[in-house]
Design an enzyme around this catalytic site. Structure first.
Site, PDB file in Angstrom:
ATOM      1  CE  LYS A 177     -31.526 -60.594  11.496  1.00 45.27           C
ATOM      2  NZ  LYS A 177     -32.484 -61.641  11.028  1.00 45.27           N
ATOM      3  N   GLY A 230     -25.858 -67.037  17.129  1.00 46.30           N
ATOM      4  CA  GLY A 230     -26.010 -67.669  15.825  1.00 46.30           C
ATOM      5  C   GLY A 230     -24.765 -68.454  15.460  1.00 46.30           C
ATOM      6  CB  CYS A 291     -25.939 -73.493  20.480  1.00 39.15           C
ATOM      7  SG  CYS A 291     -26.678 -72.893  22.012  1.00 39.15           S
TER       8      CYS A 291
END
Length: 500
Positions: A177, A230, A291
């Site tokens: 995904k 994430g 990140c």
């Protein structure tokens, strides 16, 4: 295939079962330029079923490693063939410059080649000495099973490759995904895998939101491993959901990364120029939506004013605009939500006493900077304190905070004073100090006199709330394997534990 057929299940492209779609917006001008299927729980279930069947009944887990590695190498060739188209698509989808998109494609191809070489060069197993010739004992490595791979919006293709390549070469099947905001290059990757000859059902893709598709991936009993990259908030949800079925979990979460500059690194004009240049790169590549961005400059007090003044001067000259335009150095933020979040943190910092040295606002529109785009000026905030939210929390925008120190111990304490522990940098001309400080930093990656480079051969992990598990390097492949101890008694005899 219609534009809405972006769900790939069992080797077939199709629309969402409920018929829902999502518009993909160009962040440079807020216009729709693609439409994809908006999957939901039922689509996730169908993809998992296909991946489960392909793992339990299909040939891929039993395909020789050399053949699996060859497929990865063919995929790398196709990625290089389509480098220009993929780089452009990544630019429009994520807002980054085309050159950044091209570099991403290069890194993706390298990752596929690396994992192919790593797996092909491994031995079949590790013999364990049982102390007798009548026993053969060996540890072998087998695929985990069905892997759920969930990737972020900032580096869609690159982050997918760090999960897909090792999962495949280890013999797993997967459901993938991508972020619902930036799914387009991930869709393209699945097409390239099919072109390279991957069997049907091994690679399955569901485009859709995290709260439905991602959540279902994490809780489904037929999924054996979840790899998520994430934010911290979503990562904790992933861990909780996966815990109910005791899945293997790898999490690469946020960062609030220090870039520590000692005065001796700036003793020469070349050293000063290099440290300033790299501080800009650390903070403002991809508009700070990285990140590992060096969003916290921690500079020695004796050089602070000169360093920050030059940094601010150069930051104000960064060419901001649409990533597909020639000469643009920094693109827009990915969404209006990300733009508003950046503004919120800057406003809060100013209210708490920070001083803007550069940026701090939306830019004026121009020929390369449409008025509706999600642009924000590269911003340098001076006189920051550790209590400020902009220093403690991940902004994920083009915002650099400045803190100062006077001693080595103080520099280390400031750098480690964070809930995160993903990456950090140290700038010094003193080799002993470089090793000492790097050794004391609680961060998964530490760069000395550099910032941002990574090597496929090196492991990528983090301390604290930056996550668990490893990507890239040998451990990146190990995440997608299970170790099995095979003990064979070559001369079996009755044991007779009990009197009968």
């Amino acid at each position: 295939m219609s534009a809405e057929e972006t769900i790939h299940v069992g080797g077939r492209w199709r629309a969402a079962l409920a018929g829902e779609t999502r518009e993909i917006v160009d962040p440079a001008d807020a216009t729709t330029f693609a439409v994809v299927a908006e999957g939901a729980e039922a689509d996730a279930d169908a993809a998992i079923t296909a991946a489960r069947r392909a793992f339990d009944e299909g040939p891929w887990p039993h395909t020789p490693v050399a053949e699996r590695a060859a497929l990865l190498r063919r995929t790398a060739v196709l990625l290089r063939r389509d480098r220009e188209a993929l780089g452009l698509l990544e630019s429009r989808d994520a807002g980054k410059t085309v050159e950044e998109g091209r570099v991403d494609v290069d890194c993706v191809a390298d990752a596929f080649d690396y994992f192919a070489d790593l797996a092909a060069g491994e031995s079949a197993g590790r013999v364990v000495d049982a102390g007798t010739d009548s026993v053969h004992s060996v540890v072998v490595y087998e695929p985990v099973g069905v892997c759920a791979l969930i990737t972020p919006w900032n580096y869609p293709l690159l982050q997918a490759s760090w999960k897909v390549a090792p999962a495949l070469v280890a013999g797993n099947t997967f459901v993938l995904k991508p972020s619902e905001i930036t799914p387009l290059t991930t869709i393209a990757l699945i097409r390239l895998l099919a072109e390279a000859g991957l069997p049907d059902g091994v690679a399955n893709l569901v485009t859709g939101p995290g709260h439905s598709v991602g959540a279902r991936f994490c809780e489904h009993p037929d999924v054996d491993l979840v790899s998520f990259t994430g934010g911290l908030h979503s990562g904790t949800k992933v861990a909780r959901s996966a815990a109910d079925t005791v899945k293997k979990v790898a999490l690469e979460l946020g960062g609030k990364n220090p870039n520590v500059v000692f005065a001796d690194a700036c003793a020469t004009e070349e050293g000063f120029d290099t440290a300033v240049d790299q501080a800009l790169n650390a903070a403002f590549i991809h508009s700070g939506q990285v990140c590992s961005a060096g969003s916290r400059l921690i500079v020695e007090e004796s050089v602070r004013e000169r360093f920050v003044a030059e940094l601010a001067r150069r930051a104000a000259r960064i060419r901001l605009g649409r990533g597909t335009e020639d000469g643009v150095e920094c693109g827009p933020l990915v969404s209006p939500q990300q733009l508003e979040k950046t503004e919120y943190y800057v406003d809060a910092a100013l209210a708490e006493g920070a001083v803007v040295r550069s940026g701090g606002r939306r830019p004026e529109p121009s020929a390369t900077r449409p008025a509706n785009g999600y642009f924000y000026e590269p911003t340098v905030l001076d006189q920051c304190e550790r209590t400020m939210r902009v220093v403690r929390e991940e902004v994920f925008g083009p915002v650099l905070t400045v803190e100062t120190f006077t001693t080595e111990d103080e520099a280390v304490a400031l750098a480690n004073d964070t809930e995160y522990g993903l990456a950090g940098g140290v700038w010094t001309s003193d080799a002993g100090r470089a090793r000492r400080v790097a050794g004391r930093l609680r961060h998964g990656t530490v760069w000395i006199n550099d910032f941002h480079p990574y090597l496929p051969q090196a492991e990528w992990g983090g301390f604290g709330k930056s996550g668990v598990g490893r990507e890239l390097g040998p451990s990146g492949l190990a995440e997608y394997r299970e170790a099995k101890h095979v003990y064979q008694n070559l001369d079996p005899k009755p044991v007779r534990w009990f009197a009968g």
